[in-house]
Design a protein around this motif. Sequence first.
Motif, short mmCIF file in Angstrom:
data_model
loop_
_atom_site.label_atom_id
_atom_site.label_comp_id
_atom_site.label_asym_id
_atom_site.label_seq_id
_atom_site.Cartn_x
_atom_site.Cartn_y
_atom_site.Cartn_z
N VAL A 32 0.84 -1.21 0.00
CA VAL A 32 0.00 0.00 0.00
C VAL A 32 0.88 1.25 0.00
CG1 VAL A 32 -1.63 1.32 1.41
CG2 VAL A 32 -1.95 -1.15 1.12
N ALA A 33 1.93 1.22 0.83
CA ALA A 33 2.82 2.39 0.93
C ALA A 33 3.65 2.59 -0.34
CB ALA A 33 3.74 2.23 2.14
N ILE A 34 4.14 1.48 -0.92
CA ILE A 34 4.94 1.60 -2.16
C ILE A 34 4.07 2.15 -3.29
CG2 ILE A 34 6.11 0.24 -3.97
CD1 ILE A 34 7.28 -1.47 -1.70
N TYR A 35 2.82 1.69 -3.33
CA TYR A 35 1.89 2.21 -4.35
C TYR A 35 1.70 3.72 -4.16
CZ TYR A 35 -2.27 3.55 -6.79
OH TYR A 35 -3.14 4.23 -7.60
N ALA A 36 1.46 4.13 -2.90
CA ALA A 36 1.20 5.55 -2.63
C ALA A 36 2.40 6.41 -3.04
CB ALA A 36 0.86 5.75 -1.15
N LEU A 37 3.62 5.90 -2.76
CA LEU A 37 4.82 6.64 -3.19
C LEU A 37 4.88 6.71 -4.72
CD1 LEU A 37 7.43 5.16 -0.68
CD2 LEU A 37 6.52 7.51 -0.71
N GLY A 38 4.45 5.64 -5.37
CA GLY A 38 4.46 5.59 -6.84
C GLY A 38 3.53 6.60 -7.48
N VAL A 39 2.48 7.00 -6.76
CA VAL A 39 1.58 8.02 -7.32
C VAL A 39 1.80 9.37 -6.63
CG1 VAL A 39 -0.13 6.35 -8.13
CG2 VAL A 39 -0.40 7.35 -5.85
N ALA A 41 2.63 10.31 -3.40
CA ALA A 41 2.29 10.71 -2.03
C ALA A 41 3.53 11.28 -1.35
CB ALA A 41 1.75 9.52 -1.24
N CYS A 42 3.36 12.39 -0.68
CA CYS A 42 4.43 13.07 0.04
C CYS A 42 5.52 13.58 -0.89
CB CYS A 42 5.06 12.18 1.11
SG CYS A 42 3.88 11.54 2.26
N GLY A 43 5.21 13.70 -2.18
CA GLY A 43 6.23 14.08 -3.16
C GLY A 43 6.76 15.48 -2.94
N PHE A 54 -0.93 7.75 3.99
CA PHE A 54 -0.95 6.74 2.93
C PHE A 54 0.34 5.90 2.91
CE2 PHE A 54 -3.66 10.19 0.97
CZ PHE A 54 -4.85 9.58 1.32
N VAL A 55 1.35 6.36 3.65
CA VAL A 55 2.62 5.62 3.65
C VAL A 55 3.12 5.27 5.05
CG1 VAL A 55 3.37 6.64 1.46
CG2 VAL A 55 4.02 7.75 3.58
N TYR A 56 2.47 5.80 6.08
CA TYR A 56 3.02 5.67 7.44
C TYR A 56 1.88 5.75 8.46
CZ TYR A 56 5.81 7.08 11.53
OH TYR A 56 6.38 7.15 12.76
N HIS A 57 1.98 4.94 9.55
CA HIS A 57 1.00 5.05 10.64
C HIS A 57 1.28 6.33 11.40
CE1 HIS A 57 0.52 0.48 11.52
NE2 HIS A 57 0.52 0.76 10.23
N GLU A 58 0.34 7.21 11.39
CA GLU A 58 0.54 8.40 12.24
C GLU A 58 0.12 8.05 13.66
OE1 GLU A 58 -0.27 12.35 9.98
OE2 GLU A 58 -1.63 10.83 9.21
N ASN A 59 0.43 8.95 14.60
CA ASN A 59 0.02 8.76 15.99
C ASN A 59 -1.47 8.50 16.07
OD1 ASN A 59 2.47 9.02 17.08
ND2 ASN A 59 2.27 11.19 17.63
N GLY A 60 -1.86 7.47 16.81
CA GLY A 60 -3.29 7.21 17.01
C GLY A 60 -3.93 6.49 15.85
N GLN A 61 -3.18 6.25 14.81
CA GLN A 61 -3.74 5.56 13.65
C GLN A 61 -3.24 4.12 13.67
OE1 GLN A 61 -2.96 7.89 9.92
NE2 GLN A 61 -2.90 5.81 9.10
N GLU A 62 -4.14 3.16 13.44
CA GLU A 62 -3.72 1.75 13.54
C GLU A 62 -3.03 1.26 12.29
OE1 GLU A 62 -6.39 -1.37 14.94
OE2 GLU A 62 -7.35 0.21 16.11
N HIS A 63 -3.49 1.76 11.14
CA HIS A 63 -2.99 1.23 9.87
C HIS A 63 -2.72 2.38 8.90
CE1 HIS A 63 -4.44 -2.63 11.24
NE2 HIS A 63 -5.63 -2.08 11.46
N VAL A 64 -1.92 2.10 7.86
CA VAL A 64 -1.84 3.08 6.78
C VAL A 64 -3.19 3.07 6.07
CG1 VAL A 64 0.66 2.94 6.39
CG2 VAL A 64 -0.86 1.44 5.11
N GLN A 65 -3.54 4.20 5.45
CA GLN A 65 -4.80 4.26 4.72
C GLN A 65 -4.56 3.97 3.25
OE1 GLN A 65 -7.49 7.44 5.66
NE2 GLN A 65 -6.79 7.51 7.78
#
Length: 301
Positions: A32-39, A41-43, A54-65
């Motif tokens: 999921v994270a590699i895909y997000a970088l490919g389009v 994300a965070c560019g 889309f690439v990293y669990h932020e505080n309080g977040q269980e999963h990447v989105q």
Amino acid sequence: MSMATSDSEFNPDLLLAHKLPETRSTYNERDVAIYALGVGACGQDAVDSVELKFVYHENGQEHVQVLPTFVSLFSLGSLTDGLDLPGFKYDPSLLLHGQQYIEVYRPLPSKASLINKVSLAGLQDKGKAAILEIETRSYEQGSDELLCMNRTTVFLRGAGGFSNSSQPFSYKNYPSNQGLAVKIPQTQPSAALLYRLSGDYNPLHSDPNVAKRAGFPRPILHGLCTLGFAIKAIIKCICNGDPSAVKTISGRFLATVFPGETLITEMWLQGLRVIYQTKVKERNKAVLSGYVDIRGLSSSL
Ligand SMILES: CCCCCCC[C@@H](O)CC(=O)SCCNC(=O)CCNC(=O)[C@H](O)C(C)(C)COP(=O)(O)OP(=O)(O)OC[C@H]1O[C@@H](n2cnc3c(N)ncnc32)[C@H](O)[C@@H]1OP(=O)(O)O
């Protein structure tokens, strides 16, 4: 555009009678994270608060989105093996991705195993080309719940002329007023090389010789990569960063994009439908157009 002579053989009866086998997709948070970088994300900003999730669990977040366009990867399995279909001999380097239609039925899990049921949904003769539509319905293994559907249209240059049917496409008229928002994510020269790691290894996007044989001066960007950039911009500008707001995505690839070009996505909100158009800034050329249906608007808009 010049291209190599096609030695295609096309038997529509044999092709349409063929039942495509099921395919399987398994993915996890890394995919999921590699895909997000490919389009992209965070560019532009490595700590962009909207895109980091889309690439990293932020505080309080269980999963990447998961970006909704991630599901387009489930439709690749049937064609990336070189279009090995009965009644169909075709040089895959001449194939271009024409359109993609996506429906997402449920929030996307950050990891899953899926069974993809694939069928031939359409065949059109455009004279100079044939258009093949492939539908992929993806079910979660175990629960058998339908997660999403992709309809992929491939434009097969040089394979037309087998009938006189044709079906027009209806998204050509754009509002004349200025779009609601414009985002300018710049693709990197390495964009296609990064995007291919998500599973589309078509050498048209990486091999200069294959690109030349297909009529291009250099490798071109994957259509689904451009689509990912555009839909991410819509999620950011209109859906307040919430990827689950997206219900349906439709896009037609109007012209090729080269890695390193700057993409401008303009969008117009009409009820719960976002009409959009993506242009290459350097050539002022429209490369993608379509619409996105959303579930609702965030109160902050
Ligand atoms: C199962 C999963 C498989 C996934 C496989 C994907 C693999 C990937 O690795 C491949 C890619 O990503 S390729 C890169 C992305 N795609 C592109 O760059 C294509 C861009 N588009 C073009 O070049 C032209 O529009 C072009 C060349 C497509 C058409 O331009 P023209 O030849 O000028 O066509 P035109 O004369 O305008 O129209 C002829 C008829 O075709 C219809 N049409 C046009 N563009 C279409 C498109 N993009 N998709 C579908 N239909 C299209 C027109 O409507 C017209 O039909 P009609 O006469 O009935 O109106």
